[in-house]
Enzyme design. Sequence first.
Site, PDB file in Angstrom:
ATOM      1  N   GLU A  82       0.804  -1.232   0.000  1.00  0.00           N
ATOM      2  CA  GLU A  82       0.000   0.000   0.000  1.00  0.00           C
ATOM      3  C   GLU A  82       0.835   1.280   0.000  1.00  0.00           C
ATOM      4  O   GLU A  82       0.801   2.062   0.961  1.00  0.00           O
ATOM      5  CB  GLU A  82      -0.960  -0.015   1.191  1.00  0.00           C
ATOM      6  CG  GLU A  82      -1.839  -1.234   1.243  1.00  0.00           C
ATOM      7  CD  GLU A  82      -2.965  -1.115   2.273  1.00  0.00           C
ATOM      8  OE1 GLU A  82      -2.957  -0.171   3.071  1.00  0.00           O
ATOM      9  OE2 GLU A  82      -3.864  -1.969   2.247  1.00  0.00           O
TER      10      GLU A  82
ATOM     11  N   GLU B 271      -5.091  -8.853   1.204  1.00  0.00           N
ATOM     12  CA  GLU B 271      -5.777  -8.471   2.450  1.00  0.00           C
ATOM     13  C   GLU B 271      -7.250  -8.269   2.171  1.00  0.00           C
ATOM     14  O   GLU B 271      -7.618  -7.666   1.157  1.00  0.00           O
ATOM     15  CB  GLU B 271      -5.228  -7.153   3.038  1.00  0.00           C
ATOM     16  CG  GLU B 271      -3.856  -7.255   3.632  1.00  0.00           C
ATOM     17  CD  GLU B 271      -3.367  -5.934   4.227  1.00  0.00           C
ATOM     18  OE1 GLU B 271      -4.205  -5.102   4.652  1.00  0.00           O
ATOM     19  OE2 GLU B 271      -2.137  -5.745   4.249  1.00  0.00           O
TER      20      GLU B 271
HETATM   21  C1  FCB Z   1      -4.366  -2.016   5.570  1.00  0.00           C
HETATM   22  C2  FCB Z   1      -2.970  -2.308   6.081  1.00  0.00           C
HETATM   23  C3  FCB Z   1      -2.919  -3.288   7.216  1.00  0.00           C
HETATM   24  C4  FCB Z   1      -4.058  -3.081   8.180  1.00  0.00           C
HETATM   25  C5  FCB Z   1      -5.371  -3.059   7.442  1.00  0.00           C
HETATM   26  C6  FCB Z   1      -6.577  -2.937   8.330  1.00  0.00           C
HETATM   27  O1  FCB Z   1      -4.402  -0.745   5.016  1.00  0.00           O
HETATM   28  O2  FCB Z   1      -2.191  -2.812   5.036  1.00  0.00           O
HETATM   29  O3  FCB Z   1      -1.670  -3.187   7.832  1.00  0.00           O
HETATM   30  O4  FCB Z   1      -3.853  -1.926   8.903  1.00  0.00           O
HETATM   31  O5  FCB Z   1      -5.377  -2.007   6.525  1.00  0.00           O
END
Ligand code: FCB
Length: 444
Positions: free
Chosen positions: A172, A352
């Site tokens: 990110e 994620e």
């Molecule tokens: C993302 C991050 C991770 C965590 C999630 C909830 O942006 O990559 O580390 O904080 O959100």
Amino acid sequence: MTSPEPTAGLTFPPDFRWGAATSAYQIEGAVHADGRSPSIWDTYAQIPGKILGGESGEVACDHYHRWPQDLDLMAAMQLNAYRFSVAWPRVIPQGTGAANVAGLDFYDRLVDGALERGLEPHVTLYHWDLPQVLEDQGGWANPDIPQWFAEYALAVYGRLGDRVASYATFNEPWCTAELGYHAGRHAPGLRDLRTSLKASYHIQLAHGQAIQALRQQNTGAELGTVLNLYPVDAATEADRETAILIDEKINRWYLDPIFRGTFPERAWAHYGDAVPDIDPSALAAVCQPLDFLGVNYYFRQWVRGNEVLRSGPPDMALERTAMDWEIYPQGLHRLLTDLHRHYPAPKYLITENGAAFDDVLVGGQVHDPSRTRFMQSHLAELHRAIQDGVPVSGYFAWSLLDNYEWAFGYSKRFGIVHVDYATQTRTLKDSAKWYANFVRSQRG
Ligand code: FCB
């Protein structure tokens, strides 16, 4: 009567990767162990008022010492993949120069431990914990940092090598550049657009250089990167143009350099003279063939007037998580089909996806039906994208454990496994049990 599970009857590809994800600073703790130097998050967490409750990752989930148990949990859940990040301040405490053998030893043990348990290791090289010594020299705004990062990537690769299934350069980058150097909501906490755009450019260059350096090693591991991506919707007809601009600023500012070697035009024009001096040939080299794109998906962005609303328009009756993020599973299908059309990658990984809810541990159990529902609905949309031809090869739940949620400290619980921070006791939430059963049924 309850409605049927959205995932009922769905079959994913046989070689699909089922995993969970974490990141170093959020779970490891042990910030002084074995020669680790401070990261920008250690520094930032000490500034009064920056973190809810003034909390830091000093202890976190103590994963640095409890990793065997944490790997056991994933194995017990039948998972076959684990995504974690390597902490630069453990591996090269001075940021550049000599690697720290004791720091590398930890990841060496972790990788072997994962493999022994049938978990494919997926490594992220940078998940926000820059060595503070490098920030002291300007951090991501320093033009030398692409080179420093490529050297660090090679140091990690030199030790972990092809035991790792994939290396992602960044997690990110928008968050690093925007939240860290412009909005001032993440470490290092700066508020300067110019510096932030410079940082974003250097991150892009660092990505390209690290991929080139790793490719030259003829690694059998897959190489890629991880972006946070969002469908962007206009709240009203009048917001359409702004929505296109926001899409460019958040999504395409990162996708375009990586896939095309250019920056998107509207956002570029919008930033005007705040954009850094670009070396066109260096920018072109950001576009390296990748084996995968990692997609982190949480919610969509709504645009109304000059505002970007991550919780959606307040007057809309939307379902939301404890972060106040809209629950919008269809967004995952939209995003993937859109990516496949405009930014084709050989494959995509959902690196994620998850949600925070106000979980409570009662009598050794955590009933979190909202999280289970969240996972089911998102997996159903992911399945639909695969049916529609998008090559997605894995899904990583965020997160394995409740952990340090950056500026929110320990107040937001994203884990499928509950952590009692006072005792470090781990308890599988109902969602983890559901996920384990689902994965078992998929793996046959
Ligand atoms: C993302 C991050 C991770 C965590 C999630 C909830 O942006 O990559 O580390 O904080 O959100």
